[in-house]
Design an enzyme around this catalytic site. Structure first.
Site, PDB file in Angstrom:
ATOM      1  CB  CYS A   1      42.019  32.415  44.948  1.00  0.00           C
ATOM      2  SG  CYS A   1      42.222  34.198  44.886  1.00  0.00           S
TER       3      CYS A   1
ATOM      4  CE  LYS B   1      38.664  37.817  39.621  1.00  0.00           C
ATOM      5  NZ  LYS B   1      38.892  37.476  41.022  1.00  0.00           N
TER       6      LYS B   1
ATOM      7  NE  ARG C   1      44.807  33.367  38.518  1.00  0.00           N
ATOM      8  CZ  ARG C   1      44.039  32.905  37.556  1.00  0.00           C
ATOM      9  NH1 ARG C   1      44.485  31.944  36.758  1.00  0.00           N
ATOM     10  NH2 ARG C   1      42.829  33.388  37.380  1.00  0.00           N
TER      11      ARG C   1
ATOM     12  CB  CYS D   1      37.638  32.149  43.876  1.00  0.00           C
ATOM     13  SG  CYS D   1      38.952  32.807  42.835  1.00  0.00           S
TER      14      CYS D   1
ATOM     15  CE  LYS E   1      41.020  41.098  38.771  1.00  0.00           C
ATOM     16  NZ  LYS E   1      40.983  40.308  39.947  1.00  0.00           N
TER      17      LYS E   1
ATOM     18  CB  CYS F   1      38.740  36.199  46.992  1.00  0.00           C
ATOM     19  SG  CYS F   1      38.477  34.962  45.702  1.00  0.00           S
TER      20      CYS F   1
END
Ligand code: PBG
Length: 319
Positions: free
Chosen positions: A118, A191, A201, A126, A244, A116
């Site tokens: 992010c 997700k 995060r 992302c 998720k 990813c």
């Protein structure tokens, strides 16, 4: 009226064990790691007690503590972030270096890498930003590069988590073309745009600097759509599909397990982990009991594999 005595099967611990329907086992748990540049670093992540930023040397030392665990999931935190996140596919990037060191020490450990952007972009999204939108098509090229760089470093599975349409297809094609037919794909298929990702995060310093992730991650009001996402990823070549978060999405796990004959993974995410930590505030026994209840429920719902930050404890609790 005759009473049916169901309590007969609950009378003693031996009987309860004897008839229990669901078994949690460390071999089905995937342990996430956050790896950083530098040496001798073991920095606690405040919002996730018991989880650390580890430099590669300390990560190597930490792995034997995960008793019975067969697979880890790597997240990298680069030294610098920029607009297009090119640190993510460097040969000498943090994840690439970590994979090589881990594979040198632990040949049989299954190494999975998060694919990813992010954690690598300055804006925290992302994907690649064009105007104020996250552009799928340019992002796909970058995701393919990242996946390839992980495969070249020795990853066993790559786990695309950007929720860009077509990401599994592009990655599968790229891996095949470059001689990595045996590298598997664990797709973050269903997700959701979830409020449970907060602590993660903080760990990755990846909070979006504008807007949110709702234009690419799923709306939590939907479940039919999750099945479409999963089907699409299977058709594109995913070996394992993921739901998720996990605990708040047991219905999705259940539906996926009923419908598809493919291994289902569930990610018991950072916020779900931190909730358990908060509720049990340092009481180890309470923490163990609650975590085992939550993880067993995820298994009972139909998850074959569970990604859990309790990975290091589970082996100690169960073995
Ligand atoms: C992003 C990614 C996220 C997680 C794993 N990969 C969250 C996000 O969308 O910000 C969350 C994991 C967790 O909360 O434990 N690619």
């Amino acid at each position: 009226m005759q009473i049916t005595r169901l309590r007969g099967l609950r009378e003693k611990s031996a009987i309860r064990d004897w008839v229990s329907e669901t078994e949690l086992h460390p071999k089905n748990i995937i342990l996430p790691y956050f790896v950083v540049e530098g040496k001798r670093i073991r920095k606690p992540i405040k919002s996730m007690p018991g989880v650390y930023h580890l430099s590669i040397d300390n990560l190597i030392k930490d792995i034997p503590e995960a008793v019975g665990i067969k697979a880890i999931l790597l997240f990298g935190i680069p030294k610098t972030k920029e607009e297009v996140g090119s640190q993510a596919y460097r040969k000498d990037g943090i994840v690439q270096k970590a994979i090589k060191s881990i594979k040198k020490e632990y040949k049989d450990l299954i190494v999975i890498t998060d694919v990813c952007l992010c954690g690598y972009t300055s804006h925290g999204h992302c994907g690649i930003v064009k105007g104020k939108r996250i552009d799928s098509d340019t992002t796909l090229e970058v995701l393919a590069k990242i996946a390839l760089s992980h495969a070249e470093a020795g990853a066993d599975f790559v786990a695309p988590s950007a929720m860009m349409d077509g990401q599994v297809r592009v990655i599968r094609e790229t891996l095949d073309k470059n001689g990595f037919k045996d590298v598997g794909i664990l797709a973050y298929s269903a997700k959701y745009a979830s409020n449970f990702y907060g602590p993660f995060r903080e760990a990755l310093d990846s909070t979006p600097q504008f807007g949110d992730r709702k234009t690419y991650q799923m709306d939590y009001r939907n479940s039919d759509e999750a099945l479409r996402e999963i089907k699409q990823d299977i058709d594109e070549g995913a070996d394992i599909v993921m739901v998720k978060p996990a605990l708040a999405y047991l219905d999705i796990i259940y539906r996926a397990k009923q419908k598809f004959n493919i291994p289902i993974a569930a990610y018991n995410v950072s916020g779900e982990y931190s909730m358990i930590k908060k509720l049990t505030s340092g009481d180890r026994r309470k923490e163990r009991d609650l975590a085992l209840e939550v993880l067993t429920s995820i298994k009972r719902a139909g998850a074959d594999l569970i990604i859990s930050y309790f990975g290091k404890e589970i082996g100690k609790w169960l073995c």
